[in-house]
Each structure stands twice: as C-alpha cells, then as structure tokens.
Design a protein around this motif. Structure first.
Motif, mmCIF file in Angstrom:
data_model
loop_
_atom_site.group_PDB
_atom_site.id
_atom_site.type_symbol
_atom_site.label_atom_id
_atom_site.label_comp_id
_atom_site.label_asym_id
_atom_site.label_seq_id
_atom_site.Cartn_x
_atom_site.Cartn_y
_atom_site.Cartn_z
ATOM 1 N N ARG A 383 12.570 23.776 -41.666
ATOM 2 C CA ARG A 383 14.032 24.603 -41.190
ATOM 3 C C ARG A 383 14.067 26.139 -42.042
ATOM 4 N NH1 ARG A 383 19.359 24.074 -42.113
ATOM 5 N NH2 ARG A 383 19.220 24.334 -44.402
ATOM 6 N N ASN A 384 13.869 26.053 -43.373
ATOM 7 C CA ASN A 384 13.665 27.320 -44.170
ATOM 8 C C ASN A 384 12.676 28.237 -43.857
ATOM 9 O OD1 ASN A 384 16.001 26.158 -45.588
ATOM 10 N ND2 ASN A 384 14.916 25.418 -47.400
ATOM 11 N N ALA A 385 11.409 27.623 -43.525
ATOM 12 C CA ALA A 385 10.595 28.452 -43.038
ATOM 13 C C ALA A 385 10.708 29.281 -41.858
ATOM 14 C CB ALA A 385 9.138 27.784 -43.043
ATOM 15 N N ALA A 386 11.288 28.233 -40.800
ATOM 16 C CA ALA A 386 11.496 28.976 -39.638
ATOM 17 C C ALA A 386 12.696 30.006 -39.739
ATOM 18 C CB ALA A 386 12.233 27.872 -38.559
ATOM 19 N N LEU A 387 13.668 29.766 -40.741
ATOM 20 C CA LEU A 387 14.743 30.877 -40.757
ATOM 21 C C LEU A 387 14.142 32.163 -41.414
ATOM 22 C CD1 LEU A 387 17.742 28.690 -42.133
ATOM 23 C CD2 LEU A 387 17.499 29.720 -40.022
ATOM 24 N N SER A 388 13.010 31.760 -42.573
ATOM 25 C CA SER A 388 12.515 33.150 -43.212
ATOM 26 C C SER A 388 11.932 33.880 -42.272
ATOM 27 C CB SER A 388 11.930 32.691 -44.318
ATOM 28 O OG SER A 388 11.013 33.750 -44.875
ATOM 29 N N LEU A 389 11.070 33.171 -41.304
ATOM 30 C CA LEU A 389 10.201 33.940 -40.280
ATOM 31 C C LEU A 389 11.048 34.478 -39.269
ATOM 32 C CD1 LEU A 389 7.226 31.309 -39.715
ATOM 33 C CD2 LEU A 389 7.136 33.683 -40.842
ATOM 34 N N ALA A 390 12.184 34.133 -38.723
ATOM 35 C CA ALA A 390 12.853 34.715 -37.813
ATOM 36 C C ALA A 390 13.638 35.841 -38.056
ATOM 37 C CB ALA A 390 14.390 33.712 -37.599
ATOM 38 N N ARG A 391 13.628 36.212 -39.442
ATOM 39 C CA ARG A 391 13.994 37.728 -39.709
ATOM 40 C C ARG A 391 13.086 38.701 -39.264
ATOM 41 N NH1 ARG A 391 17.309 37.663 -44.369
ATOM 42 N NH2 ARG A 391 17.921 35.776 -45.125
ATOM 43 N N HIS A 392 11.990 38.443 -38.906
ATOM 44 C CA HIS A 392 10.806 39.437 -38.752
ATOM 45 C C HIS A 392 9.970 39.175 -37.576
ATOM 46 C CE1 HIS A 392 11.800 40.168 -42.984
ATOM 47 N NE2 HIS A 392 11.387 39.256 -43.352
ATOM 48 N N THR A 393 9.958 37.931 -36.707
ATOM 49 C CA THR A 393 9.080 37.590 -35.942
ATOM 50 C C THR A 393 9.739 37.101 -34.667
ATOM 51 O OG1 THR A 393 8.501 35.453 -36.765
ATOM 52 C CG2 THR A 393 6.991 37.212 -37.414
ATOM 53 N N PRO A 394 9.553 37.570 -33.330
ATOM 54 C CA PRO A 394 10.219 36.962 -32.413
ATOM 55 C C PRO A 394 9.938 35.618 -32.120
ATOM 56 C CG PRO A 394 9.382 39.214 -31.969
ATOM 57 C CD PRO A 394 8.833 38.765 -33.245
ATOM 58 N N PHE A 395 8.931 35.216 -32.411
ATOM 59 C CA PHE A 395 8.535 33.821 -32.045
ATOM 60 C C PHE A 395 9.277 32.748 -32.822
ATOM 61 C CE2 PHE A 395 5.592 33.713 -35.542
ATOM 62 C CZ PHE A 395 5.688 32.530 -36.049
ATOM 63 N N ALA A 396 9.437 33.145 -33.993
ATOM 64 C CA ALA A 396 10.369 32.185 -34.909
ATOM 65 C C ALA A 396 11.715 32.098 -34.467
ATOM 66 C CB ALA A 396 9.949 32.444 -36.246
ATOM 67 N N LYS A 397 12.342 33.036 -33.950
ATOM 68 C CA LYS A 397 13.464 32.865 -33.355
ATOM 69 C C LYS A 397 13.764 31.863 -32.362
ATOM 70 C CE LYS A 397 14.829 37.999 -33.832
ATOM 71 N NZ LYS A 397 13.907 38.202 -34.665
ATOM 72 N N ARG A 398 12.636 31.542 -31.584
ATOM 73 C CA ARG A 398 12.858 30.511 -30.702
ATOM 74 C C ARG A 398 12.885 29.023 -31.509
ATOM 75 N NH1 ARG A 398 8.947 33.740 -28.032
ATOM 76 N NH2 ARG A 398 7.310 32.520 -28.676
ATOM 77 N N MET A 399 12.362 28.927 -32.626
ATOM 78 C CA MET A 399 12.248 27.488 -33.370
ATOM 79 C C MET A 399 13.585 27.471 -34.089
ATOM 80 S SD MET A 399 8.682 28.540 -35.073
ATOM 81 C CE MET A 399 8.594 26.985 -36.105
ATOM 82 N N VAL A 400 14.446 28.406 -34.306
ATOM 83 C CA VAL A 400 15.765 28.378 -35.063
ATOM 84 C C VAL A 400 16.767 27.502 -34.143
ATOM 85 C CG1 VAL A 400 17.755 29.496 -36.119
ATOM 86 C CG2 VAL A 400 15.684 30.206 -36.491
ATOM 87 N N ASN A 401 17.263 26.359 -34.292
ATOM 88 C CA ASN A 401 18.029 25.552 -33.403
ATOM 89 C C ASN A 401 19.307 25.445 -33.936
ATOM 90 O OD1 ASN A 401 19.106 23.684 -31.778
ATOM 91 N ND2 ASN A 401 17.342 22.514 -31.688
ATOM 92 N N SER A 402 20.443 26.104 -33.855
ATOM 93 C CA SER A 402 21.761 26.215 -34.124
ATOM 94 C C SER A 402 22.662 25.229 -33.125
ATOM 95 C CB SER A 402 22.391 27.542 -34.304
ATOM 96 O OG SER A 402 22.494 28.184 -33.155
ATOM 97 N N GLY A 403 21.836 24.656 -32.131
ATOM 98 C CA GLY A 403 22.609 23.866 -31.164
ATOM 99 C C GLY A 403 22.355 24.661 -29.543
ATOM 100 N N ARG A 404 21.447 23.796 -29.183
ATOM 101 C CA ARG A 404 20.667 24.499 -27.763
ATOM 102 C C ARG A 404 21.983 24.284 -26.812
ATOM 103 N NH1 ARG A 404 17.138 26.873 -30.101
ATOM 104 N NH2 ARG A 404 14.992 26.159 -30.303
ATOM 105 N N LEU A 405 22.484 25.423 -26.326
ATOM 106 C CA LEU A 405 23.727 25.204 -25.510
ATOM 107 C C LEU A 405 23.473 24.657 -23.873
ATOM 108 C CD1 LEU A 405 24.926 28.571 -26.902
ATOM 109 C CD2 LEU A 405 26.408 26.494 -26.577
ATOM 110 N N SER A 406 24.658 24.107 -23.710
ATOM 111 C CA SER A 406 24.554 23.171 -22.379
ATOM 112 C C SER A 406 23.829 23.899 -21.228
ATOM 113 C CB SER A 406 25.771 22.644 -22.109
ATOM 114 O OG SER A 406 26.039 21.757 -20.555
ATOM 115 N N MET A 407 23.005 23.375 -20.672
ATOM 116 C CA MET A 407 22.431 23.837 -19.379
ATOM 117 C C MET A 407 22.464 22.607 -18.403
ATOM 118 S SD MET A 407 21.617 27.050 -19.717
ATOM 119 C CE MET A 407 20.295 27.312 -18.399
ATOM 120 N N PRO A 408 22.333 23.042 -17.020
ATOM 121 C CA PRO A 408 22.523 21.991 -15.876
ATOM 122 C C PRO A 408 21.242 21.292 -16.004
ATOM 123 C CG PRO A 408 22.635 24.212 -14.865
ATOM 124 C CD PRO A 408 22.766 24.326 -16.458
ATOM 125 N N SER A 409 21.488 20.104 -15.539
ATOM 126 C CA SER A 409 19.802 19.255 -15.355
ATOM 127 C C SER A 409 19.099 19.580 -13.936
ATOM 128 C CB SER A 409 19.829 17.898 -15.893
ATOM 129 O OG SER A 409 20.445 17.553 -17.255
#
Length: 534
Positions: A383-409
C-alpha cells in the motif's frame, strides 16, 4: 448516538386479511420496506402485479445510513418515478480526490462526457430516498404497505409460501405465490429458512458521523490516507443536503465501540479534522463490516434481494446501489412468470446474474478494504509503495484503492444472444444501454432511456426494409431522431443495425442486420424459452 428524530412515521392499520377465516393469497409479498424492498414492490406494481409490502417498523428517518447513489441507480429510480425529488434534494457530484497526508495524489472524474440525463452520483440521506419511495408506493393502486406487520414464521410450499404475521392486534396468516425477502442484513427470513451466510468478517472499526455545518469544502468525494488530523489511519468526507457532511474515520481493530461514540471522544476528533468547532453532531455510529453472501438467492418461491442476500463493506457505495439493481433485475422476470408469459425457470437467471454481481462487488469491496486497512506487514508495504509511486507515475494511480465506486454489472448469461458482428462504442452486450439525448416525432427533446421505459424494446436503424414486428419497436430517424449523433456513436449504429433491449434496459442482442427470425429467437431466449437452461 442519534440526535435526529424519525422524520417520517406511519401508523399501523388493520387490514382486511386479518378478518378472513383463512389465509388470503397474494401474487407477491415483499418483506422489508427499505429502499430495496420498496423498489421491488413499486417495480412489480408498475408492471401490473398486485403487491403486499410488510415492514415490522412504522417509521423511517433514524440516521442517514446510505448516502451515495450512482448513475445507474438513478436511472432505475427515474423509471420508478422517484428520481426527480431525489435529484432536487440531493447533492450532485462526480469528482473524487485522493490525498496522502496533505498532498493531493490525484483526482478523477466519474462522468467526463455529456449527454446523460442522470449525473454520476448524488449524495442523499437514506431517509429522504425512503420517503420518496413510500410516497410513490402510496400512489399505486395495487400496492399495499402494512406497517408494524412482522413476519414471525415462514412455511415454504411448491407453489408459494405461508407467512405468519405479528401485529399489535395479534397474528394472522398470509399466503403468497412469491415472497421477496428484502429484510436486510439481519434477515429474519434467512434465519427461518436456516440459510448459511458465508464470507469474511473484517475486524477494523470505523467511526461514521453526520456533522451539520457551513463548510467550504466542494461537493466532491475526498479520501485521505494517513491525514495529519488522524495519523496512521484513513478519513473520508462527503457533502449531503441540509449542510450535513458525512465523515468516516478509521479507528483500528482495538477501538472500544461504546467509548468511541461518546461526545468526549467524537468531538475532539472532528475538531481536529475540521479545524474549528462551529458544527453540531447529528448522528454517529461505530461499525465493522462483512463481505458475505448466500450461496443461492432463490429458494423455491422465496427470493432474496439486497443485504438479505449479500453484504459488502461501505467503501465504494456498493450496498444500496447493488440492492436496487437486484430489484431491477428481479421485477420484470417475476412479472412475466406470474402473467404466464415466461416459464418459472426464468427466475434462475436472477440467481445466476445477481450472484455474479454480488461476487464482483464483494471482490472489489474486499480489495478496497485490504488496501485501506492492511492486515499484514506485506499488505502495508504494498500500500505504501503504491501511494508513493502514485505521486509521480500514472500507472500507480490505478493501484491506489480508496473504494472502487459502484458500477452496474454486465449480465453475461444465457439470456443474451452472443454477438456475431464486431462492435465499437460504449454499448456492451449484457450491460445497461447507455443513455443518449434524442428528439421525438414532434422535435421535442427526449432521453433514450425514457423512450425505452420498462418494456422489451427493439431499436432499429432503418436501411430501406420494413420495421421489425413483434416486440415494441422504436425506429431511429422516425420515432426518435439522433440529432447530435450521440446514439450512433455510443451504439456504433449503421443502417440496418438492430438492438433488442430487455425490460430492465440491459442490451440482450444486436445485429448489423436483424431479421424477424433472429429477433424472435432472441426474444424467446431472454424470456427463458430458448438457449441454454437458465
């Protein structure tokens, strides 16, 4: 702690069934007048099915509870006739922001394109939604709500079930051809049938508080990892109507549930977060949560929906949204079966489709929980590595999970006719069809989903051949005009393109050139008459 009184209270009334010498028989009895039970009952009633709705309480309005309602849920509520008061009262939002300490890691837009009637999300206290649903239910002549009617026994039969109902004036029996169990996370009906509720129980505790204040925060979803005002934990902020703000604070596994709800503990935490004390506390609770589900949602003529069938963590607003989509999936199938227009085995597709949706939601919810509240040193390092990378790299932002919001199935089941052609656009087989701004025959603006409504519908782009016959047909360019080209883009439409839409507005089939025989076969398939067993 709850400082808000019940906003809406309904009185018990004796019903005619209590004076009958034997149990009265009804096509459908829905148990539980929360949002999912109310949506189920309204949808069935709108489809011409008489419904009795039982609830053991006589009020709504104790605590905000669920607040986030997604675009697809709003589209369902619109079809049920209750979206307008919800939109008028609710706080519309689509932007979310994720912070680590004071630093903004990234922001996201949940609906970056125009051309949709409904917004990405609204925030609305659950008691307002329930009130709108009760008002709508009261306006339907074939829907009866019975408050303070508690089901105390359930006997299943091959052709239905008998319920024993407790009221302030004693017991009475009720026969139902079908029972919809919408009686929540502590479902009494689930217990009466002795059904196991399997899954994972999470030990982390969270404080949830509704705070009334004049805030400068925008109507966005703000989530913090390790904020300076609540170090080592997470926090979430949402705006609600009436100058009320929802705050979630992670407390950890060892928090004292009773002590954390006292003003002596709550107020200092909120002052530290908000930076002032110009607020009042409306509602507070400490919760843990579970990700669990029934193995099967259909048990003879008893069908489970919402929290009675499955539970998820609150991260991602998947509880009420998923439950209302259960109701949307079930009602048209049950209506066709009761009317004799579909075989009884069609109900098995409800179990198949909504079980898959529950598994999808539980998976997202579990992964969100593991990221927000790591349970091991390894998960924390990731978790901490993903947060650190998310500051600088777009791909890591997709790894940060603060709650994937509801989508229809997407309903990937035998009710759908597989594609034989290649398609682009945002319309997907088995998924709800995307909305689009259109014009009617008179040139007046109309939304595609409003035109489709709740009926099985054929959408046809003409190519010189006569319109299809059979199901309700909408001819593009004649019945509806795609003035802005949005329909053509989203459906990858070309002359001759034909689409079959289910009564719940999911795309059941599509062809570059649909023929009467293809349409007839697909229509029978979506009703459970043809194709693989459902």
């Amino acid at each position: 702690m709850n400082t808000r009184k019940a906003l809406y209270q309904y009185g018990y009334r004796r019903c005619a069934d209590q004076d009958r010498p034997s149990a009265a028989r009804h096509p459908v009895v829905v148990v539980g007048a929360g949002p999912v039970g109310l949506c189920s009952a309204i949808d069935l009633a709108q489809r011409g099915i008489p419904v009795v709705l039982l609830d053991d309480a006589d009020r709504i309005g104790e605590g905000s509870r669920g607040i986030c309602y997604a675009k697809r849920t709003l589209e369902i509520l619109d079809r049920l006739g209750v979206a307008d008061p919800c939109l008028e009262k609710g706080v519309t939002w689509k932007v979310g922001k994720v912070f680590q300490r004071n630093d903004l890691l990234y922001a996201f837009d949940l609906l970056p394109e125009d051309g949709h009637k409904m917004p990405a999300f609204i925030n609305l206290q659950q008691y307002y939604l329930e009130h709108a649903l009760v008002e709508r239910a009261a306006a339907l002549p074939n829907l009866e709500i019975r408050w303070r009617n508690k089901v105390v026994n359930l006997n299943r039969r091959n052709d239905g079930a008998t319920l024993t109902v407790e009221t302030p004036e004693g017991l009475y029996d009720l026969d139902a051809e079908w029972v919809v169990a919408a009686d929540g996370a502590r479902s009494a009906l689930r217990g009466m049938l002795g059904l196991a509720f399997r899954g994972e129980v999470f030990e982390d505790r969270f404080l949830i508080a509704d705070v009334k204040m004049k805030g400068e925060f925008p109507p966005e979803r703000w989530f913090w990892f390790d904020p300076p005002f609540h170090e080592g934990h997470s926090a979430l902020l949402h705006k609600q109507p009436d100058d009320v703000w929802r705050i979630d604070l992670q407390l950890g596994r060892d928090a004292d549930v009773k002590a954390e709800q006292t003003p002596e503990r709550v107020m200092p935490r909120l002052r530290q977060m908000l930076g002032h004390d110009d607020f009042s506390l409306e509602w507070v609770s400490v919760y843990t949560f579970q990700c669990r589900r029934l193995e099967r949602f259909v048990h003879g003529h008893v069908v489970f929906v919402g929290d009675a069938a499955h539970q998820v963590s609150p991260f991602g607003a998947r509880g009420a949204n998923s439950g209302i989509q259960d109701a949307d999936n079930l009602a048209w199938k049950l209506a066709l079966i009761i009317k004799g227009e579909a075989p009884e085995r069609l109900i098995e597709s409800y179990d198949l489709e909504r079980s898959a949706a529950a598994d999808e939601n539980i998976g997202h919810s579990t992964r969100s929980t593991d990221f927000i509240a790591p349970r091991s040193a390894q998960e924390l390092r990731f978790r901490n590595a993903a947060l650190s990378l998310a500051r600088h790299t777009p791909f890591a932002k997709r790894m940060v999970n603060s709650g994937r919001l509801s989508m229809p199935s997407t309903c990937d089941t035998p009710l759908s006719t597989p594609d034989v052609d290649t398609w682009s656009g945002s319309a997907r087989l088995g998924a709800p069809v995307p909305d689009a701004p259109m014009r009617d025959r008179k040139g007046q603006p109309i939304w595609l989903l409003d035109a489709i409504g709740g009926e099985e519908t054929i959408l046809q782009v003409p190519n010189g051949t006569p319109p299809q016959q059979g199901s309700r047909v909408i001819v593009l360019g004649d019945d509806l005009i795609d003035a802005h080209g949005v329909f053509a883009q989203r459906f990858d439409a070309s002359p001759g393109s034909t689409y079959l839409v289910r009564p719940d507005q999911h795309l059941a089939a599509r062809w570059r050139h649909g023929t009467p025989s293809l349409l007839e076969s697909a229509s029978r398939r979506l009703r459970g008459f043809e194709g693989d067993h459902v």
